[in-house]
Design a protein around this motif. Structure first.
Motif, PDB file in Angstrom:
ATOM      1  N   GLU A  16      31.610 -17.265 -16.593  1.00  0.00           N
ATOM      2  CA  GLU A  16      30.967 -16.105 -15.971  1.00  0.00           C
ATOM      3  C   GLU A  16      29.987 -16.542 -14.890  1.00  0.00           C
ATOM      4  O   GLU A  16      29.904 -15.923 -13.833  1.00  0.00           O
ATOM      5  CB  GLU A  16      30.242 -15.277 -17.033  1.00  0.00           C
ATOM      6  N   ALA A  19      31.902 -17.521 -11.891  1.00  0.00           N
ATOM      7  CA  ALA A  19      32.414 -16.324 -11.214  1.00  0.00           C
ATOM      8  C   ALA A  19      31.315 -15.600 -10.440  1.00  0.00           C
ATOM      9  O   ALA A  19      31.591 -14.949  -9.430  1.00  0.00           O
ATOM     10  CB  ALA A  19      33.025 -15.371 -12.237  1.00  0.00           C
ATOM     11  N   ILE A 113      45.296  -8.168  -4.262  1.00  0.00           N
ATOM     12  CA  ILE A 113      44.135  -7.584  -4.942  1.00  0.00           C
ATOM     13  C   ILE A 113      44.191  -7.797  -6.450  1.00  0.00           C
ATOM     14  O   ILE A 113      43.223  -8.253  -7.065  1.00  0.00           O
ATOM     15  CB  ILE A 113      44.034  -6.077  -4.623  1.00  0.00           C
ATOM     16  N   LEU A 114      45.342  -7.468  -7.053  1.00  0.00           N
ATOM     17  CA  LEU A 114      45.448  -7.537  -8.510  1.00  0.00           C
ATOM     18  C   LEU A 114      45.818  -8.935  -9.009  1.00  0.00           C
ATOM     19  O   LEU A 114      45.436  -9.314 -10.122  1.00  0.00           O
ATOM     20  CB  LEU A 114      46.500  -6.532  -8.998  1.00  0.00           C
ATOM     21  N   PRO A 116      44.834 -12.131  -8.182  1.00  0.00           N
ATOM     22  CA  PRO A 116      43.721 -12.994  -8.595  1.00  0.00           C
ATOM     23  C   PRO A 116      43.014 -12.507  -9.852  1.00  0.00           C
ATOM     24  O   PRO A 116      42.564 -13.320 -10.673  1.00  0.00           O
ATOM     25  CB  PRO A 116      42.780 -12.932  -7.377  1.00  0.00           C
ATOM     26  N   LEU A 117      42.914 -11.170 -10.027  1.00  0.00           N
ATOM     27  CA  LEU A 117      42.252 -10.630 -11.224  1.00  0.00           C
ATOM     28  C   LEU A 117      43.061 -10.949 -12.482  1.00  0.00           C
ATOM     29  O   LEU A 117      42.499 -11.362 -13.510  1.00  0.00           O
ATOM     30  CB  LEU A 117      42.083  -9.115 -11.088  1.00  0.00           C
ATOM     31  N   LEU A 118      44.393 -10.756 -12.412  1.00  0.00           N
ATOM     32  CA  LEU A 118      45.243 -11.059 -13.564  1.00  0.00           C
ATOM     33  C   LEU A 118      45.177 -12.542 -13.928  1.00  0.00           C
ATOM     34  O   LEU A 118      45.067 -12.911 -15.107  1.00  0.00           O
ATOM     35  CB  LEU A 118      46.690 -10.670 -13.269  1.00  0.00           C
ATOM     36  N   TYR A 120      42.737 -14.646 -13.170  1.00  0.00           N
ATOM     37  CA  TYR A 120      41.392 -14.990 -13.652  1.00  0.00           C
ATOM     38  C   TYR A 120      41.209 -14.610 -15.115  1.00  0.00           C
ATOM     39  O   TYR A 120      40.794 -15.437 -15.940  1.00  0.00           O
ATOM     40  CB  TYR A 120      40.336 -14.287 -12.793  1.00  0.00           C
ATOM     41  N   TYR A 121      41.527 -13.366 -15.449  1.00  0.00           N
ATOM     42  CA  TYR A 121      41.289 -12.906 -16.822  1.00  0.00           C
ATOM     43  C   TYR A 121      42.273 -13.555 -17.808  1.00  0.00           C
ATOM     44  O   TYR A 121      41.915 -13.804 -18.969  1.00  0.00           O
ATOM     45  CB  TYR A 121      41.390 -11.385 -16.895  1.00  0.00           C
ATOM     46  N   LYS A 124      40.972 -17.113 -18.177  1.00  0.00           N
ATOM     47  CA  LYS A 124      39.669 -17.041 -18.836  1.00  0.00           C
ATOM     48  C   LYS A 124      39.848 -16.869 -20.340  1.00  0.00           C
ATOM     49  O   LYS A 124      39.152 -17.520 -21.136  1.00  0.00           O
ATOM     50  CB  LYS A 124      38.861 -15.875 -18.263  1.00  0.00           C
TER      51      LYS A 124
END
Length: 261
Positions: A16, A19, A113-114, A116-118, A120-121, A124
């Motif tokens: 975190e 990030a 957009i989506l 990098p989020l997918l 990352y999570y 993580k």
């Protein structure tokens, strides 16, 4: 010896803070201090929640003012998104096969957009639950999850691409192949030169390497992007580039490891 719960909290804390764009030295110092508190608390019979409140995000809010922020983190994130958009679209443009349709644009926008989020999570979750920064090891379950996640992610990309090609929704215009190729080379030059100016030779090489299969296929293949010769040539070049890239990264990591030892 920390409990599994405490180690999990420390790992999530580090992720975190990274990030949030905090400096590495500051993260190391704060993590070491938090680890000492957790060790002492567990020796005194207290839980992780007693020390941290139980929520990583709430804990970070309480201590974030004590830690300096890396300069220009938002600018680097924006540049990365622009770079990602470029390396995804340039090969299709150079092949002359890029479709200027609503579904195609939405497809690339979703990846940028989506995606990098997918990623990352997803990673993580694996790192927090099945890995350790100290030992730099990932448990077998974590490795399996990474493989499954990567397989599903690639399947989602391929499946979505098939839908996009079959359902264009709205076609804005149908330019000639020459137009697409010209735009592709202009964007490739911007990506490579921009990466070199920022002294990011790896990203310059990656951008050129992903476009190279299409460039070479355009020169040597008899037919267009859908022809058998074109597909074979571009696939072979991409395979060679990927192999050289992985070998180069392996040798560099091995050399760095020898220096550290």
């Amino acid at each position: 010896m920390l409990s599994k719960e405490a180690e999990k909290f420390l790992t999530e804390f580090r992720l975190e803070m990274m990030a949030h764009g905090k400096q590495d030295e500051a993260i190391d110092d704060m993590e070491a201090e938090l680890e000492d508190h957790l060790i002492q608390a567990e020796q005194d019979g207290k839980s992780v929640k007693d020390v941290t409140g139980g929520s990583v995000k709430e804990y970070i809010k309480n201590i974030s003012g004590e830690m300096p922020v890396v300069n220009n983190i938002k600018r680097y994130i924006t540049l990365f998104i622009v770079y990602l958009a470029g390396i995804l679209t340039v090969p299709s443009l150079i092949s002359g096969d890029f479709d200027w349709t609503l579904s195609n644009i939405l497809y690339y926008a979703a990846i940028i957009i989506l995606g990098p989020l997918l990623i990352y999570y997803g990673f993580k979750y694996v790192l927090v639950n099945f890995a350790s920064f100290k030992s730099e090891k990932v448990e077998l379950k974590g490795t399996i999850l990474i493989f499954v996640f990567s397989f599903l992610y690639m399947g989602l990309l391929v499946g979505s691409l098939l839908l996009v090609r079959n359902y264009p929704l709205v076609t804005f215009f149908e330019p000639s192949s020459r137009f697409n190729i010209t735009i592709g080379f202009i964007l490739l030059a911007i990506l490579v030169i921009g990466s070199l100016i920022m002294k990011q030779w790896f990203y310059a090489l990656l951008a050129f390497g992903l476009a190279a299969p299409e460039i070479i296929a355009q020169i040597f293949a008899d037919g267009g992007p859908q022809s058998e010769n074109y597909i074979i040539i571009s696939s072979i070049v991409l395979l060679v580039f990927a192999t050289l890239l992985f070998v180069g990264m392996y040798l560099k990591n091995r050399k760095d490891a020898q220096k550290n030892n």
